[in-house]
Design a protein around this motif. Structure first.
Motif, PDB file in Angstrom:
ATOM      1  N   ARG A 146       8.320 -14.504   0.196  1.00 41.32           N
ATOM      2  CA  ARG A 146       7.120 -14.843   0.971  1.00 41.32           C
ATOM      3  C   ARG A 146       7.498 -15.349   2.362  1.00 41.32           C
ATOM      4  O   ARG A 146       6.799 -15.085   3.346  1.00 41.32           O
ATOM      5  N   MET A 147       8.592 -16.072   2.470  1.00 41.30           N
ATOM      6  CA  MET A 147       9.013 -16.586   3.779  1.00 41.30           C
ATOM      7  C   MET A 147       9.529 -15.466   4.672  1.00 41.30           C
ATOM      8  O   MET A 147       9.334 -15.502   5.892  1.00 41.30           O
ATOM      9  N   ILE A 148      10.179 -14.472   4.078  1.00 42.37           N
ATOM     10  CA  ILE A 148      10.634 -13.324   4.872  1.00 42.37           C
ATOM     11  C   ILE A 148       9.439 -12.599   5.479  1.00 42.37           C
ATOM     12  O   ILE A 148       9.454 -12.210   6.658  1.00 42.37           O
ATOM     13  N   ILE A 149       8.403 -12.417   4.676  1.00 39.21           N
ATOM     14  CA  ILE A 149       7.193 -11.768   5.181  1.00 39.21           C
ATOM     15  C   ILE A 149       6.557 -12.600   6.296  1.00 39.21           C
ATOM     16  O   ILE A 149       6.199 -12.085   7.354  1.00 39.21           O
ATOM     17  N   LEU A 150       6.430 -13.901   6.055  1.00 38.41           N
ATOM     18  CA  LEU A 150       5.814 -14.779   7.052  1.00 38.41           C
ATOM     19  C   LEU A 150       6.599 -14.797   8.360  1.00 38.41           C
ATOM     20  O   LEU A 150       6.020 -14.888   9.447  1.00 38.41           O
ATOM     21  N   ALA A 151       7.925 -14.704   8.259  1.00 38.27           N
ATOM     22  CA  ALA A 151       8.754 -14.764   9.462  1.00 38.27           C
ATOM     23  C   ALA A 151       8.395 -13.674  10.459  1.00 38.27           C
ATOM     24  O   ALA A 151       8.457 -13.876  11.679  1.00 38.27           O
ATOM     25  N   SER A 152       7.982 -12.500   9.954  1.00 43.02           N
ATOM     26  CA  SER A 152       7.566 -11.417  10.851  1.00 43.02           C
ATOM     27  C   SER A 152       6.061 -11.427  11.105  1.00 43.02           C
ATOM     28  O   SER A 152       5.615 -11.113  12.209  1.00 43.02           O
ATOM     29  N   GLU A 153       5.288 -11.797  10.085  1.00 43.80           N
ATOM     30  CA  GLU A 153       3.838 -11.723  10.203  1.00 43.80           C
ATOM     31  C   GLU A 153       3.259 -12.832  11.071  1.00 43.80           C
ATOM     32  O   GLU A 153       2.329 -12.591  11.850  1.00 43.80           O
ATOM     33  N   ASP A 154       3.792 -14.044  10.945  1.00 41.25           N
ATOM     34  CA  ASP A 154       3.178 -15.197  11.608  1.00 41.25           C
ATOM     35  C   ASP A 154       4.032 -15.849  12.680  1.00 41.25           C
ATOM     36  O   ASP A 154       3.534 -16.678  13.438  1.00 41.25           O
TER      37      ASP A 154
ATOM     38  N   GLY B 152       7.155 -13.918  14.093  1.00 40.84           N
ATOM     39  CA  GLY B 152       7.503 -12.729  14.856  1.00 40.84           C
ATOM     40  C   GLY B 152       8.447 -12.977  16.013  1.00 40.84           C
ATOM     41  O   GLY B 152       9.455 -13.680  15.892  1.00 40.84           O
ATOM     42  N   LEU B 153       8.087 -12.428  17.166  1.00 42.88           N
ATOM     43  CA  LEU B 153       8.967 -12.473  18.338  1.00 42.88           C
ATOM     44  C   LEU B 153       8.871 -13.777  19.109  1.00 42.88           C
ATOM     45  O   LEU B 153       9.592 -13.963  20.088  1.00 42.88           O
ATOM     46  N   ALA B 154       7.981 -14.676  18.663  1.00 39.93           N
ATOM     47  CA  ALA B 154       7.965 -15.999  19.289  1.00 39.93           C
ATOM     48  C   ALA B 154       9.246 -16.751  18.954  1.00 39.93           C
ATOM     49  O   ALA B 154       9.692 -17.604  19.716  1.00 39.93           O
ATOM     50  N   GLU B 155       9.855 -16.421  17.795  1.00 40.80           N
ATOM     51  CA  GLU B 155      11.148 -16.979  17.406  1.00 40.80           C
ATOM     52  C   GLU B 155      11.841 -15.974  16.487  1.00 40.80           C
ATOM     53  O   GLU B 155      11.727 -16.049  15.262  1.00 40.80           O
ATOM     54  N   PRO B 156      12.535 -14.987  17.089  1.00 40.22           N
ATOM     55  CA  PRO B 156      13.163 -13.925  16.287  1.00 40.22           C
ATOM     56  C   PRO B 156      14.156 -14.443  15.249  1.00 40.22           C
ATOM     57  O   PRO B 156      14.377 -13.806  14.226  1.00 40.22           O
ATOM     58  N   MET B 157      14.745 -15.627  15.484  1.00 41.33           N
ATOM     59  CA  MET B 157      15.710 -16.183  14.532  1.00 41.33           C
ATOM     60  C   MET B 157      15.062 -16.534  13.198  1.00 41.33           C
ATOM     61  O   MET B 157      15.748 -16.664  12.182  1.00 41.33           O
ATOM     62  N   ALA B 158      13.745 -16.680  13.182  1.00 42.96           N
ATOM     63  CA  ALA B 158      13.061 -17.065  11.949  1.00 42.96           C
ATOM     64  C   ALA B 158      13.313 -16.045  10.843  1.00 42.96           C
ATOM     65  O   ALA B 158      13.510 -16.405   9.688  1.00 42.96           O
TER      66      ALA B 158
ATOM     67  N   ASN C  73       1.353 -13.778  15.891  1.00 45.15           N
ATOM     68  CA  ASN C  73       1.072 -12.684  14.954  1.00 45.15           C
ATOM     69  C   ASN C  73       0.982 -11.344  15.673  1.00 45.15           C
ATOM     70  O   ASN C  73       0.362 -10.399  15.187  1.00 45.15           O
ATOM     71  N   SER C  74       1.599 -11.256  16.854  1.00 43.75           N
ATOM     72  CA  SER C  74       1.500 -10.027  17.642  1.00 43.75           C
ATOM     73  C   SER C  74       2.141  -8.836  16.934  1.00 43.75           C
ATOM     74  O   SER C  74       1.676  -7.703  17.074  1.00 43.75           O
ATOM     75  N   VAL C  75       3.223  -9.068  16.178  1.00 43.11           N
ATOM     76  CA  VAL C  75       3.856  -7.976  15.431  1.00 43.11           C
ATOM     77  C   VAL C  75       2.893  -7.447  14.379  1.00 43.11           C
ATOM     78  O   VAL C  75       2.705  -6.231  14.234  1.00 43.11           O
ATOM     79  N   TYR C  76       2.268  -8.345  13.637  1.00 43.36           N
ATOM     80  CA  TYR C  76       1.299  -7.952  12.613  1.00 43.36           C
ATOM     81  C   TYR C  76       0.136  -7.178  13.229  1.00 43.36           C
ATOM     82  O   TYR C  76      -0.258  -6.119  12.734  1.00 43.36           O
ATOM     83  N   LEU C  77      -0.414  -7.692  14.329  1.00 46.03           N
ATOM     84  CA  LEU C  77      -1.543  -7.027  14.980  1.00 46.03           C
ATOM     85  C   LEU C  77      -1.140  -5.655  15.510  1.00 46.03           C
ATOM     86  O   LEU C  77      -1.915  -4.695  15.442  1.00 46.03           O
ATOM     87  N   ALA C  78       0.091  -5.578  16.037  1.00 46.48           N
ATOM     88  CA  ALA C  78       0.559  -4.297  16.561  1.00 46.48           C
ATOM     89  C   ALA C  78       0.686  -3.256  15.456  1.00 46.48           C
ATOM     90  O   ALA C  78       0.305  -2.088  15.630  1.00 46.48           O
ATOM     91  N   VAL C  79       1.196  -3.673  14.293  1.00 42.75           N
ATOM     92  CA  VAL C  79       1.339  -2.747  13.170  1.00 42.75           C
ATOM     93  C   VAL C  79      -0.031  -2.263  12.700  1.00 42.75           C
ATOM     94  O   VAL C  79      -0.239  -1.069  12.442  1.00 42.75           O
ATOM     95  N   GLU C  80      -0.977  -3.198  12.573  1.00 44.48           N
ATOM     96  CA  GLU C  80      -2.317  -2.823  12.116  1.00 44.48           C
ATOM     97  C   GLU C  80      -2.983  -1.861  13.108  1.00 44.48           C
ATOM     98  O   GLU C  80      -3.624  -0.888  12.713  1.00 44.48           O
ATOM     99  N   THR C  81      -2.811  -2.149  14.394  1.00 47.43           N
ATOM    100  CA  THR C  81      -3.394  -1.274  15.406  1.00 47.43           C
ATOM    101  C   THR C  81      -2.739   0.103  15.380  1.00 47.43           C
ATOM    102  O   THR C  81      -3.419   1.134  15.466  1.00 47.43           O
TER     103      THR C  81
END
Length: 435
Positions: A285-293, A295-301, A338-346
């Protein structure tokens, strides 16, 4: 009154079931003076309902009060023990009683254990008023009760009993139960509080634990039940949670991380671990959140979350909890985007709406002479030969104005936003509504 011949082998929880509204402790929102069930029962009526709550919160006790206060034929079944034949027999009897204006109440404990076909048997009889159905379940009715039946019943949400409620219930038992009273054993207040804490809102467990401890004190010829005797006699209560709570705690955990609250996230993580949750589930769940919520605001997450998952595999419980906790704190404290998530959905939506569009010819590889003659690859400029960047859209012509990825000015993503704006211009990456 205690009857040795009748009650000798009944557990304390059964012997001290409430006999009236005043005896019932807890669930005041439905059984208090203004509670919906109490108001109905005081009028001698009841409606079809599902009593939904955790073990030992009073579902069966409420059902017994319904039996007492409603003038009706009453049948009691267990979803784990009884099948279609017994239920059909009761409904046939109810059909006869209906002719004489007599109400029939059918109580089914653990109603979630009935399969779809068994629940279908109840549906028509509930609908036409032949029976009034009272179901009791520890599982979410939304998942376990078929929708047509659920729509004809009111769901009554019951709460776990508080520690204060449990102490009051045990004190009442010490007074009203003749068998225990005859022992002449006094119980320390701290013992009652410890049992309440151990019981996790389950009155049945609390009362039976109390009885076990008192019986232990009796065999030891003690007149006072203290913590030492309690520790000698206490049985183990599993820490697991119900199926629905798995999703509840997972949801609370993720929302706490997303909300940048490390305290809450650590708390829910600890609750899940204590309840037997697979630590790999938490890590995933944390791996998913790291990209979904994040994202690129902190790529190390993402790297931290993946490292935590690997640590769980390498180390295992209990030590891997430290690795999970480190990742929890890092992810909770990280800036959120959440820009990565929004970009994927778009991107998915645009792809669905443009399935007939072709890849531009200049992006296609001219593998054969025929392809080259057809214009494949014509006009393509190799960026490395002209300084590393060519200001030209690679989208199909029809989608050149579509915005998919919109970087946010948060954390390290602000650097990405600045770089893309320098390359493509501010207008392309402005936070205007996607077209």
């Amino acid at each position: 009154m205690f009857d040795p011949q009748v009650d000798e082998y009944k557990p304390l929880a059964e012997r001290v079931r409430p006999k009236n509204f005043e005896d019932l402790i807890g669930q005041q929102h439905v059984m208090g003076k203004d509670g919906i069930l109490r108001r109905a029962l005081e009028k001698g009526s009841i409606f079809s309902c599902i009593l939904y709550g955790p073990p030992g919160c009073g579902k069966s006790s409420i059902a017994e009060l319904i039996r007492k206060y409603v003038n009706a034929e009453y049948y009691s079944f267990s979803g784990a023990l009884h099948g279609a034949a017994e239920i059909k027999q009761a409904m046939n009897r109810a059909q006869e009683m209906k002719k004489y204006g007599k109400q029939t109440v059918v109580f089914i404990d653990e109603i979630h254990r009935l399969n779809k076909a068994q629940q279908d048997l109840l549906l028509s009889k509930v609908e036409d008023g032949t029976i009034t159905l009272i179901g009791a379940t520890t599982e979410n009715p939304s998942f376990e009760i078929i929708p047509p039946l659920l729509s004809r019943c009111r769901v009554i949400f019951l709460k776990p009993l508080s520690n204060e409620d449990l102490v009051r219930i045990m004190k009442r038992a010490l007074i009203v139960d003749q068998k225990i009273a005859n022992y002449g054993i006094s119980v320390n207040e701290e013992v009652l509080e410890s049992i309440a804490q151990l019981s996790q809102g389950d009155a049945r467990f609390a009362l039976n634990t109390l009885e076990m401890a008192i019986e232990t004190a009796k065999t030891m010829d003690k007149k006072i039940l203290d913590l030492k005797i309690l520790q000698t006699s206490t049985s183990y209560k599993p820490q697991g949670y119900r199926s629905e709570e798995h999703y509840d705690f997972a949801s609370a955990f993720i929302k706490s991380l997303r909300g940048s609250d490390p305290d809450a996230a650590l708390y829910y993580m600890a609750r899940m671990i204590d309840s037997g949750e697979d630590p790999m589930f938490i890590a995933r769940r944390m791996i998913i959140l790291a990209s979904e919520d994040i994202g690129l605001a902190e790529p190390m997450a993402l790297l931290v979350a993946v490292a935590a998952a690997q640590a769980v595999e390498y180390v295992g419980l209990p030590e891997c909890v430290l690795n999970l906790a480190q990742a929890v704190i890092y992810l909770a404290a990280a800036p959120k985007s959440n820009s990565v998530y929004l970009a994927v959905e778009t991107a998915k939506n645009v792809a669905k709406q443009s399935i007939n569009l072709q890849v531009p010819l200049f992006l296609r590889n001219p593998v054969t002479k025929l392809m080259k003659n057809a214009g494949y690859g014509e006009g393509y400029i190799y960026p490395h030969e002209v300084g590393g960047f060519v200001r030209r859209s690679y989208m199909p012509d029809e989608l050149k104005k579509v915005k998919i990825y919109l970087p946010k000015d948060i954390g390290k993503e602000s650097n990405i936003k600045k770089r893309l704006e320098e390359l493509w211009g501010k207008e392309k990456y402005s936070q205007e509504e996607r077209k």
